[in-house]
Enzyme design. Sequence first.
Site, PDB file in Angstrom:
ATOM      1  N   ASP A  29     -31.753  25.370   1.877  1.00 45.58           N
ATOM      2  CA  ASP A  29     -30.192  25.392   1.874  1.00 45.58           C
ATOM      3  C   ASP A  29     -29.639  25.873   3.219  1.00 45.58           C
ATOM      4  O   ASP A  29     -30.481  26.754   3.810  1.00 45.58           O
ATOM      5  CB  ASP A  29     -29.542  26.265   0.745  1.00 45.58           C
ATOM      6  CG  ASP A  29     -28.435  26.162   0.265  1.00 45.58           C
ATOM      7  OD1 ASP A  29     -28.153  25.636  -0.581  1.00 45.58           O
ATOM      8  OD2 ASP A  29     -27.451  26.362   1.441  1.00 45.58           O
ATOM      9  N   ILE A  30     -28.848  25.180   3.746  1.00 43.59           N
ATOM     10  CA  ILE A  30     -28.113  25.474   4.931  1.00 43.59           C
ATOM     11  C   ILE A  30     -27.325  26.919   4.976  1.00 43.59           C
ATOM     12  O   ILE A  30     -27.300  27.279   6.007  1.00 43.59           O
ATOM     13  CB  ILE A  30     -27.058  24.358   5.418  1.00 43.59           C
ATOM     14  CG1 ILE A  30     -26.984  24.357   6.847  1.00 43.59           C
ATOM     15  CG2 ILE A  30     -25.715  24.324   4.560  1.00 43.59           C
ATOM     16  CD1 ILE A  30     -26.258  22.907   7.256  1.00 43.59           C
ATOM     17  N   ASN A  86     -25.844  23.723 -11.005  1.00 37.21           N
ATOM     18  CA  ASN A  86     -24.448  23.867 -11.358  1.00 37.21           C
ATOM     19  C   ASN A  86     -23.727  22.467 -11.564  1.00 37.21           C
ATOM     20  O   ASN A  86     -24.296  21.426 -11.235  1.00 37.21           O
ATOM     21  CB  ASN A  86     -23.807  24.417  -9.874  1.00 37.21           C
ATOM     22  CG  ASN A  86     -24.020  25.833  -9.546  1.00 37.21           C
ATOM     23  OD1 ASN A  86     -24.249  26.675 -10.175  1.00 37.21           O
ATOM     24  ND2 ASN A  86     -24.420  26.032  -8.252  1.00 37.21           N
ATOM     25  N   GLU A  94     -20.567  21.976  -5.723  1.00 41.09           N
ATOM     26  CA  GLU A  94     -20.029  21.331  -4.223  1.00 41.09           C
ATOM     27  C   GLU A  94     -20.271  19.930  -4.155  1.00 41.09           C
ATOM     28  O   GLU A  94     -19.578  19.274  -3.341  1.00 41.09           O
ATOM     29  CB  GLU A  94     -20.297  22.394  -3.303  1.00 41.09           C
ATOM     30  CG  GLU A  94     -19.466  23.903  -3.338  1.00 41.09           C
ATOM     31  CD  GLU A  94     -20.160  24.752  -2.403  1.00 41.09           C
ATOM     32  OE1 GLU A  94     -20.604  24.437  -1.575  1.00 41.09           O
ATOM     33  OE2 GLU A  94     -19.524  25.989  -2.582  1.00 41.09           O
ATOM     34  N   HIS A  99     -29.010  18.852  -8.337  1.00 39.48           N
ATOM     35  CA  HIS A  99     -29.872  19.413  -7.315  1.00 39.48           C
ATOM     36  C   HIS A  99     -30.080  20.529  -8.008  1.00 39.48           C
ATOM     37  O   HIS A  99     -29.426  21.283  -8.827  1.00 39.48           O
ATOM     38  CB  HIS A  99     -29.266  19.660  -6.046  1.00 39.48           C
ATOM     39  CG  HIS A  99     -28.090  20.540  -5.759  1.00 39.48           C
ATOM     40  ND1 HIS A  99     -26.924  19.418  -6.057  1.00 39.48           N
ATOM     41  CD2 HIS A  99     -27.644  21.623  -5.664  1.00 39.48           C
ATOM     42  CE1 HIS A  99     -25.759  20.370  -5.803  1.00 39.48           C
ATOM     43  NE2 HIS A  99     -26.083  21.595  -5.568  1.00 39.48           N
ATOM     44  N   MET A 100     -31.242  21.177  -8.084  1.00 42.25           N
ATOM     45  CA  MET A 100     -31.726  22.556  -8.282  1.00 42.25           C
ATOM     46  C   MET A 100     -31.908  23.379  -7.430  1.00 42.25           C
ATOM     47  O   MET A 100     -32.543  23.271  -6.395  1.00 42.25           O
ATOM     48  CB  MET A 100     -33.056  22.433  -9.262  1.00 42.25           C
ATOM     49  CG  MET A 100     -33.770  23.549  -9.636  1.00 42.25           C
ATOM     50  SD  MET A 100     -35.462  23.112 -10.231  1.00 42.25           S
ATOM     51  CE  MET A 100     -35.073  22.524 -11.991  1.00 42.25           C
ATOM     52  N   HIS A 101     -31.231  24.548  -7.354  1.00 37.99           N
ATOM     53  CA  HIS A 101     -31.407  25.993  -6.346  1.00 37.99           C
ATOM     54  C   HIS A 101     -32.757  26.683  -6.808  1.00 37.99           C
ATOM     55  O   HIS A 101     -33.012  27.021  -7.941  1.00 37.99           O
ATOM     56  CB  HIS A 101     -30.198  26.698  -6.403  1.00 37.99           C
ATOM     57  CG  HIS A 101     -28.896  25.962  -5.799  1.00 37.99           C
ATOM     58  ND1 HIS A 101     -28.276  26.286  -4.657  1.00 37.99           N
ATOM     59  CD2 HIS A 101     -27.884  25.376  -6.598  1.00 37.99           C
ATOM     60  CE1 HIS A 101     -27.294  25.651  -4.610  1.00 37.99           C
ATOM     61  NE2 HIS A 101     -26.798  25.202  -5.679  1.00 37.99           N
TER      62      HIS A 101
HETATM   63  P1  AMP Z   1     -23.593  23.388  -5.179  1.00 41.69           P
HETATM   64  O1  AMP Z   1     -22.708  24.406  -5.050  1.00 41.69           O
HETATM   65  O2  AMP Z   1     -24.640  23.618  -6.342  1.00 41.69           O
HETATM   66  O3  AMP Z   1     -23.180  22.063  -5.122  1.00 41.69           O
HETATM   67  O4  AMP Z   1     -24.665  23.665  -4.089  1.00 41.69           O
HETATM   68  C1  AMP Z   1     -24.348  22.967  -2.837  1.00 41.69           C
HETATM   69  C2  AMP Z   1     -25.485  23.597  -1.846  1.00 41.69           C
HETATM   70  O5  AMP Z   1     -25.626  22.588  -0.619  1.00 41.69           O
HETATM   71  C3  AMP Z   1     -24.910  24.847  -1.173  1.00 41.69           C
HETATM   72  O6  AMP Z   1     -25.602  26.148  -1.405  1.00 41.69           O
HETATM   73  C4  AMP Z   1     -24.776  24.416   0.350  1.00 41.69           C
HETATM   74  O7  AMP Z   1     -25.079  25.595   1.036  1.00 41.69           O
HETATM   75  C5  AMP Z   1     -25.891  23.478   0.261  1.00 41.69           C
HETATM   76  N1  AMP Z   1     -25.771  22.593   1.440  1.00 41.69           N
HETATM   77  C6  AMP Z   1     -24.582  21.776   1.766  1.00 41.69           C
HETATM   78  N2  AMP Z   1     -24.557  20.846   2.648  1.00 41.69           N
HETATM   79  C7  AMP Z   1     -26.128  21.040   3.082  1.00 41.69           C
HETATM   80  C8  AMP Z   1     -26.895  20.574   4.129  1.00 41.69           C
HETATM   81  N3  AMP Z   1     -26.406  19.722   5.061  1.00 41.69           N
HETATM   82  N4  AMP Z   1     -28.234  20.957   4.126  1.00 41.69           N
HETATM   83  C9  AMP Z   1     -28.617  21.892   3.491  1.00 41.69           C
HETATM   84  N5  AMP Z   1     -27.852  22.340   2.390  1.00 41.69           N
HETATM   85  C10 AMP Z   1     -26.739  22.134   2.278  1.00 41.69           C
END
Ligand code: AMP
Length: 116
Positions: A29-30, A86, A94, A99-101
Site C-alpha cells: 500500500d502506498i 471495504n 476509495e 481488494h483485500m488489505h
Molecule cells: P480502500 O479505501 O479500501 O479502497 O483502499 C484503497 C487503498 O489503496 C488505500 O489504502 C490507498 O493507500 C491505496 N492506494 C491508492 N493508490 C495506490 C497506489 N498507486 N499504490 C498502492 N496503493 C495505493
Amino acid sequence: MPTIFSRIIAREVRSDIVFQDERVTAFKDINPQAPVHILIVPNKEIATVDDVTPEDEAVLGHMFIVARQIARDLGIGNKGYRLIVNCKDDGGQEIYHLHMHLVGGRRLGRMLPRAD
Ligand code: AMP
C-alpha cells in the site's frame, strides 16, 4: 477506464509488487497504516464486494490463500494480522477495484472506533 490497480497489475504504473500469478496481484500500500500493509487484488476488475458473482468464488478464496502465504513470508503468521475488505461509501472504499488489505506487524487494537 482501467482502475489504478489494473494499471499496476499490467505494470503500466510502478508499484512494489510482492506476489503475482494468473489470478491475483499483491503489492505494498502506498500509504501504509502499519509496518505490514499489502493489498491483494484480483487481476479481474471486480468493482466491489456488492458486484461479486458465483463465478468469482475461486479467485476470492485464492485471495485468502495468498494472504496467508504473504503473511508467513513476512514473518507475521504466528503473531497475527487483519484482513480488511471495504465496500462502497459507508465501508470507506476509495478504489473501486475489489481488494483485500493485509495489515499487521503491530498490535492493531479494536476493529472499529466506537460509534459516537
Ligand atoms: P480502500 O479505501 O479500501 O479502497 O483502499 C484503497 C487503498 O489503496 C488505500 O489504502 C490507498 O493507500 C491505496 N492506494 C491508492 N493508490 C495506490 C497506489 N498507486 N499504490 C498502492 N496503493 C495505493
